[in-house]
Write a protein that holds these residues in place. Structure first.
Motif, mmCIF file in Angstrom:
data_model
loop_
_atom_site.group_PDB
_atom_site.id
_atom_site.type_symbol
_atom_site.label_atom_id
_atom_site.label_comp_id
_atom_site.label_asym_id
_atom_site.label_seq_id
_atom_site.Cartn_x
_atom_site.Cartn_y
_atom_site.Cartn_z
ATOM 1 N N LEU A 130 -7.623 6.599 -9.954
ATOM 2 C CA LEU A 130 -6.351 6.783 -9.221
ATOM 3 C C LEU A 130 -6.165 5.215 -8.546
ATOM 4 O O LEU A 130 -4.912 5.000 -8.260
ATOM 5 N N ARG A 131 -7.303 4.812 -8.020
ATOM 6 C CA ARG A 131 -7.035 3.424 -7.339
ATOM 7 C C ARG A 131 -6.533 2.268 -8.153
ATOM 8 O O ARG A 131 -5.402 1.473 -7.998
ATOM 9 N N ILE A 187 0.790 9.247 -6.060
ATOM 10 C CA ILE A 187 -0.552 8.623 -6.256
ATOM 11 C C ILE A 187 -1.309 8.767 -4.873
ATOM 12 O O ILE A 187 -2.705 9.199 -4.920
ATOM 13 N N ASP A 188 -0.535 8.480 -3.969
ATOM 14 C CA ASP A 188 -1.344 8.471 -2.590
ATOM 15 C C ASP A 188 -1.793 9.791 -2.213
ATOM 16 O O ASP A 188 -2.647 9.815 -1.659
ATOM 17 N N LYS A 189 -0.939 10.674 -2.333
ATOM 18 C CA LYS A 189 -1.392 12.114 -2.146
ATOM 19 C C LYS A 189 -2.541 12.549 -3.004
ATOM 20 O O LYS A 189 -3.269 13.516 -2.475
ATOM 21 N N LYS A 235 -2.915 0.321 -7.687
ATOM 22 C CA LYS A 235 -2.757 -1.029 -7.806
ATOM 23 C C LYS A 235 -1.636 -1.560 -8.591
ATOM 24 O O LYS A 235 -0.829 -2.507 -8.458
ATOM 25 N N GLU A 236 -1.484 -0.914 -9.929
ATOM 26 C CA GLU A 236 -0.505 -1.275 -10.734
ATOM 27 C C GLU A 236 1.016 -0.826 -10.442
ATOM 28 O O GLU A 236 1.698 -1.447 -10.345
ATOM 29 N N LYS A 237 1.009 0.338 -9.569
ATOM 30 C CA LYS A 237 2.396 0.875 -9.167
ATOM 31 C C LYS A 237 2.930 -0.048 -8.308
ATOM 32 O O LYS A 237 4.045 -0.104 -8.110
ATOM 33 N N ASN A 293 8.858 1.908 -7.788
ATOM 34 C CA ASN A 293 8.128 3.027 -8.073
ATOM 35 C C ASN A 293 7.817 3.825 -6.797
ATOM 36 O O ASN A 293 6.441 4.061 -6.502
ATOM 37 N N LYS A 294 8.496 3.820 -5.684
ATOM 38 C CA LYS A 294 7.988 4.232 -4.605
ATOM 39 C C LYS A 294 7.584 5.756 -4.662
ATOM 40 O O LYS A 294 6.747 6.231 -3.991
ATOM 41 N N GLU A 295 8.285 6.685 -5.415
ATOM 42 C CA GLU A 295 7.980 7.979 -5.445
ATOM 43 C C GLU A 295 6.636 8.107 -6.240
ATOM 44 O O GLU A 295 5.844 9.064 -5.874
#
Length: 477
Positions: A41-42, A61-63, A46-48, A54-56
């Motif tokens: 996930l990390r 991913i943060d969630k 980083k890629e996003k 790609n805010k959404e």
């Protein structure tokens, strides 16, 4: 109830040693799962982050990162089913075995009173009549090493490496040794670890001040002594929150205790830090005193002249400077022995403070009732928690007082005008009025125009007054 949950409850219902092995292995396996999941996930995060569009997806991913950290803390469970009625006693046994209980739900920012009360009631039955407790809590900004500090000080195991910061608040029970029992006059100590204040994810919300102020007031109110944990020497980051805590204590009639607090400055290696920062400590206390006086004046409790009238604190003996945990650069750096030594000295001081004061130990049932009344008071105190500090609250109250005067002047003038206009309409048949206007419709149009002009004038006047007064208040803050 799912098969997995049934198996889990059966496993933790096993005898003590077997349950201990099960929970130990489960924690290690959950940590392994978390590490594998979080690593991927990390990388995605980083890629996003490289693509700002790609805010959404970044938010999603943060969630997932927040939800992918697994542990073995005890939390609220639905008690409506018969097969779950034994869980409070089981949770109380886990508390005695050294496992933490989730006191404040980190996702809902709420204390599940029924669940926690049932657990503490069963705990009281298990340890009665030896059930006197003292409460130590830690409070501070996010990622300043609060859980590590408690783990080092009391030999407990709050989660510090499971992939995310503490969410909510967790309480843990420690059985006190016989030799210390005589000093503290109690049998158990409750340690409360809290989530970090001023977290980046909450800072984006409009009510972030309210969340931090409520949590701080709650944990300080529950504790006999509060450790204010600070990164480096700068203690101003906690100043606003402490002001609201003091203001809330003045405001809530149910709060009748005077908590003790100790400031702990971490990652400070200079041996002369205590002497060099004397001026900053004095300045902080002076600012807190000013805010306490402002709060006391607002609440009409002006017998409270200083911060130390509400909370027990000394700038000379209430500050501790602790070196960094690592002796070098992680991950290969060894643990700094000076960290443990400094924490040990802090622990001795805390025990000495708790032992030297009048016995404030409560039994578990008294603590439960105190928790309920304090939480209800915090929940219903919507006004003061919405402010950044007491000075902002005082400025708001002064502005409200001035605005009430302006509003009364506006109402007075408009009522006067309405009375005169009604008289003109009722006297329309007189020569004087007819000489001004020749038609009733023209008179009404004329009066509407006058009303609009007056309203526009007062709108501009009130807005100008508000702008000028707000600027003056902001400059004073």
């Amino acid at each position: 109830m799912s098969n997995a949950m049934t198996c889990f409850i059966n496993a933790i219902s096993s005898p003590g040693i077997e349950r201990g092995y099960f929970l130990k292995w489960m924690r290690m396996n959950l940590d392994n799962v978390s590490r594998e999941k979080l690593s991927g996930l990390r990388e995605q995060y980083k890629e996003k982050c490289k693509d700002s569009e790609n805010k959404e997806e970044i938010k999603d991913i943060d969630k997932q990162l927040s939800n992918s950290s697994l542990g073995t803390q005890t939390t609220e469970t639905d008690q409506s089913r018969k097969q779950l009625q034994h869980l409070p006693k089981l949770c109380a046994e886990l508390l005695l075995d050294g496992f933490p209980l989730e006191l404040v739900d980190g996702d809902a920012s709420n204390i599940p009173l029924r669940w926690v009360s049932d657990v503490l009631s069963k705990l009281n039955d298990l340890v009665s009549p030896k059930n006197k407790i003292l409460v130590v809590t830690v409070l501070g900004v996010q990622s300043t090493g609060k859980s590590t500090l408690l783990n080092t000080m009391f030999g407990v195991q709050f989660a510090v490496s499971s992939g995310r910061c503490t969410r909510g608040a967790f309480m843990l029970l420690i059985r006190i040794n016989e030799n210390v029992r005589k000093v503290l006059n109690c049998e158990f100590m409750v340690i409360i670890d809290t989530e970090g204040l001023k977290s980046p994810e909450l800072a984006q919300l409009d009510n972030s001040h309210e969340h931090d102020n409520e949590l701080a007031t709650l944990v300080v109110g529950l504790s006999d002594i509060t450790i204010i944990n600070i990164a480096m020497e700068n203690s101003t980051e906690m100043k606003d929150i402490l002001q609201i805590v003091v203001h809330a204590f003045l405001r809530m009639k149910e709060v009748g205790k005077r908590p003790k607090c100790q400031f702990v400055h971490q990652n400070v290696s200079d041996v002369s830090a205590h002497e060099k920062n004397l001026r900053d400590r004095k300045l902080l206390l002076q600012q807190l005193n000013e805010m306490t006086q402002a709060a006391a004046k607002m609440e009409k409790k002006e017998e409270n002249k200083s911060f130390t009238d509400v909370m027990e604190y000394s700038p000379d003996t209430g500050n501790w400077y602790i070196p960094g945990l690592w002796n070098g650069n992680p991950p290969m750096a060894p643990v700094n022995a000076g960290y443990s030594e400094a924490v040990y000295e802090l622990k001795k001081n805390i025990i000495q403070i708790l032992g030297s004061c009048d016995s404030s130990a409560n039994d578990i049932l008294e603590f439960t009732e105190w928790m309920k009344s304090l939480w209800n008071a915090v929940k219903h105190e919507n006004f003061i928690f919405s402010f950044r500090n007491s000075l902002v609250a005082d400025a708001y109250m002064r502005l409200c007082t001035e605005f009430n005067k302006w509003e009364w002047e506006f109402r007075k003038e408009m009522y006067t005008w309405v009375t005169k206009s009604e008289t003109r309409i009722s006297n329309y048949g007189t020569v004087a009025v007819k000489s001004e206007v020749s038609d009733m419709k023209v008179l009404l149009t004329h009066l509407k125009s006058e009303a609009c002009t007056m309203l526009s004038k007062w709108e501009t006047k009130l807005l100008d007054n508000l702008t000028t007064s707000s600027k003056q208040r902001a400059m004073s803050i």
